[in-house]
Scaffold this motif. Sequence first.
Motif, short mmCIF file in Angstrom:
data_model
loop_
_atom_site.label_atom_id
_atom_site.label_comp_id
_atom_site.label_asym_id
_atom_site.label_seq_id
_atom_site.Cartn_x
_atom_site.Cartn_y
_atom_site.Cartn_z
N LEU A 54 0.83 -1.21 0.00
CA LEU A 54 0.00 0.00 0.00
C LEU A 54 0.86 1.25 0.00
O LEU A 54 0.52 2.26 -0.65
N TYR A 55 1.99 1.20 0.71
CA TYR A 55 2.91 2.35 0.75
C TYR A 55 3.43 2.66 -0.65
O TYR A 55 3.49 3.82 -1.06
N LYS A 56 3.78 1.62 -1.40
CA LYS A 56 4.30 1.82 -2.76
C LYS A 56 3.21 2.33 -3.71
O LYS A 56 3.47 3.14 -4.60
N GLU A 57 1.99 1.85 -3.51
CA GLU A 57 0.91 2.19 -4.44
C GLU A 57 0.20 3.50 -4.11
O GLU A 57 -0.19 4.24 -5.01
N LYS A 58 0.04 3.81 -2.80
CA LYS A 58 -0.78 4.96 -2.43
C LYS A 58 -0.12 5.92 -1.45
O LYS A 58 -0.72 6.93 -1.07
N GLY A 59 1.08 5.60 -1.01
CA GLY A 59 1.81 6.54 -0.17
C GLY A 59 1.75 6.23 1.31
O GLY A 59 1.05 5.31 1.76
N SER A 60 2.50 7.03 2.10
CA SER A 60 2.70 6.74 3.52
C SER A 60 1.43 6.91 4.35
O SER A 60 1.21 6.17 5.31
N GLU A 61 0.59 7.89 4.00
CA GLU A 61 -0.60 8.13 4.82
C GLU A 61 -1.54 6.93 4.78
O GLU A 61 -2.02 6.46 5.82
N GLU A 62 -1.81 6.43 3.58
CA GLU A 62 -2.68 5.26 3.44
C GLU A 62 -2.07 4.03 4.12
O GLU A 62 -2.77 3.24 4.75
N ALA A 63 -0.76 3.88 3.98
CA ALA A 63 -0.09 2.74 4.59
C ALA A 63 -0.16 2.82 6.11
O ALA A 63 -0.38 1.81 6.79
N THR A 64 0.01 4.03 6.67
CA THR A 64 -0.05 4.21 8.12
C THR A 64 -1.44 3.88 8.64
O THR A 64 -1.59 3.18 9.66
N LEU A 65 -2.47 4.37 7.97
CA LEU A 65 -3.85 4.08 8.38
C LEU A 65 -4.13 2.58 8.34
O LEU A 65 -4.77 2.03 9.24
N LYS A 66 -3.63 1.93 7.29
CA LYS A 66 -3.84 0.48 7.16
C LYS A 66 -3.11 -0.25 8.28
O LYS A 66 -3.65 -1.22 8.85
N GLY A 67 -1.92 0.21 8.62
CA GLY A 67 -1.17 -0.42 9.69
C GLY A 67 -1.92 -0.37 11.01
O GLY A 67 -2.02 -1.38 11.72
N PHE A 68 -2.49 0.80 11.34
CA PHE A 68 -3.26 0.92 12.58
C PHE A 68 -4.53 0.09 12.52
O PHE A 68 -4.97 -0.48 13.52
N GLU A 69 -5.14 0.03 11.34
CA GLU A 69 -6.34 -0.80 11.19
C GLU A 69 -6.04 -2.27 11.49
O GLU A 69 -6.84 -2.98 12.12
N LEU A 70 -4.86 -2.72 11.06
CA LEU A 70 -4.49 -4.13 11.25
C LEU A 70 -4.06 -4.43 12.68
O LEU A 70 -4.45 -5.46 13.25
N VAL A 71 -3.26 -3.55 13.25
CA VAL A 71 -2.68 -3.85 14.57
C VAL A 71 -3.56 -3.39 15.73
O VAL A 71 -3.49 -3.94 16.83
N GLY A 72 -4.42 -2.39 15.47
CA GLY A 72 -5.25 -1.82 16.54
C GLY A 72 -6.03 -2.86 17.34
O GLY A 72 -6.00 -2.84 18.57
N PRO A 73 -6.73 -3.78 16.66
CA PRO A 73 -7.50 -4.79 17.41
C PRO A 73 -6.64 -5.69 18.29
O PRO A 73 -7.19 -6.39 19.15
N ARG A 74 -5.33 -5.69 18.08
CA ARG A 74 -4.45 -6.56 18.86
C ARG A 74 -3.72 -5.80 19.98
O ARG A 74 -2.90 -6.38 20.69
N PHE A 75 -4.00 -4.52 20.15
CA PHE A 75 -3.29 -3.74 21.16
C PHE A 75 -3.38 -4.40 22.54
O PHE A 75 -2.39 -4.49 23.27
N HIS A 76 -4.59 -4.85 22.90
CA HIS A 76 -4.77 -5.42 24.24
C HIS A 76 -3.98 -6.73 24.38
O HIS A 76 -3.46 -7.03 25.46
N VAL A 77 -3.86 -7.50 23.29
CA VAL A 77 -3.11 -8.76 23.32
C VAL A 77 -1.62 -8.48 23.51
O VAL A 77 -0.94 -9.14 24.30
N ILE A 78 -1.13 -7.48 22.77
CA ILE A 78 0.28 -7.10 22.87
C ILE A 78 0.62 -6.65 24.29
O ILE A 78 1.64 -7.04 24.86
N LEU A 79 -0.27 -5.84 24.87
CA LEU A 79 -0.02 -5.33 26.22
C LEU A 79 -0.05 -6.45 27.26
O LEU A 79 0.80 -6.50 28.16
N ARG A 80 -1.01 -7.36 27.13
CA ARG A 80 -1.07 -8.48 28.09
C ARG A 80 0.18 -9.35 27.99
O ARG A 80 0.72 -9.81 29.00
N ASP A 81 0.63 -9.56 26.75
CA ASP A 81 1.84 -10.36 26.53
C ASP A 81 3.03 -9.69 27.20
O ASP A 81 3.82 -10.33 27.91
N ALA A 82 3.16 -8.40 26.99
CA ALA A 82 4.30 -7.66 27.56
C ALA A 82 4.23 -7.63 29.08
O ALA A 82 5.26 -7.81 29.77
#
Length: 351
Positions: A54-82
């Motif tokens: 997505l970064y190559k095709e549409k730029g950093s802003e779209e890629a950043t939004l997609k990254g948060f969309e993917l990882v956001g639902p796992r924030f609580h899992v990451i925190l519990r693991d840590a």
Amino acid sequence: MAEQLISLDEFWSLREQFPMIDARSEGEFEQSHIPGAINIPILTNAERIAVGTLYKEKGSEEATLKGFELVGPRFHVILRDALTQFPKKKVIVYCWRGGMRSQILSWLLTMVGFEVFRLKGGYKTYRTHTYELVRKDWNLLILGGKTGTGKTRLLQKLQESGEQIIDLEGLANHKGSSFGSIGQPAQPTVEQFENLFAEALRQLNPAKEIWVENESRKIGRLVLPDKFYEQMLEAPLIDIQKSAQERIALIAEEYACLPTDELILAVLRLKKRLGGLRTSQAIEAIVEENHSDWIANLLIYYDKAYTFDLEKHEAGKTIQLDLSGMDEETSTKKLLEAKSQFHGKYTNPTH
């Protein structure tokens, strides 16, 4: 608590105090990482590819939004693991370049009270350092000898006596022959091997001699850095010798207990070099548990290969040292005395 950015120089001392988290994908981590780090991926392998595309095709802003969309639902899992793995809440964090992934992880951790030290430049900074370190000039002394002369054991004895050593076979998880992988953990990648290699070199004084076992350029599937291998060929070499009976006995001690099928596969890997008859004879001896016969058979090949490799070393820098009939303690003393022919008078550190 706020994060603190640290340089690579600061990292060396802090990592002795705090655990490390690698925020890269599991694939990047498996390829290579800072030894001792624990992987908590911000983006998985598949997610990283999707964001990169997505970064190559549409730029950093779209890629950043997609990254948060993917990882956001796992924030609580990451925190519990840590929180489970690092109850003291003090960690070092890094990603590839010290960018978004480690920043996100750092932000998450500080939200639940972690003290975070984030490595500036990320893993790339560390990897640049290790790459350069294994290609610097080193003061080497090579421990040579045919298969079965006990070089690795003597290397450890030298270390116990206060000498500096690098155990390349130990770092590579391979004993350097067709049989060398049997009973060993999986070999690291070339990149991770260099990281481990550099970590070992960092502990040594570059002004003093470093003992290294004589090796070919390849140890299993790993390749030594060209410059380091060239230094090995140019360095002084002590060629130790043992009787045929001692060599066969030592090899039998290390290999006779290994699974028969793996020993046979190792012989078959040498078939083109051994020839059909000698290969069949060796396999038959293995099956019959006639270990002296198959070992003696293979030593004919390995001795020729060693002689060929020995001729690559710089002329006039080799000492032959017969250690036949000597125990490891006496052999170590003889090696230190031989070293003095290259590097000045030997003095016993215990006196």
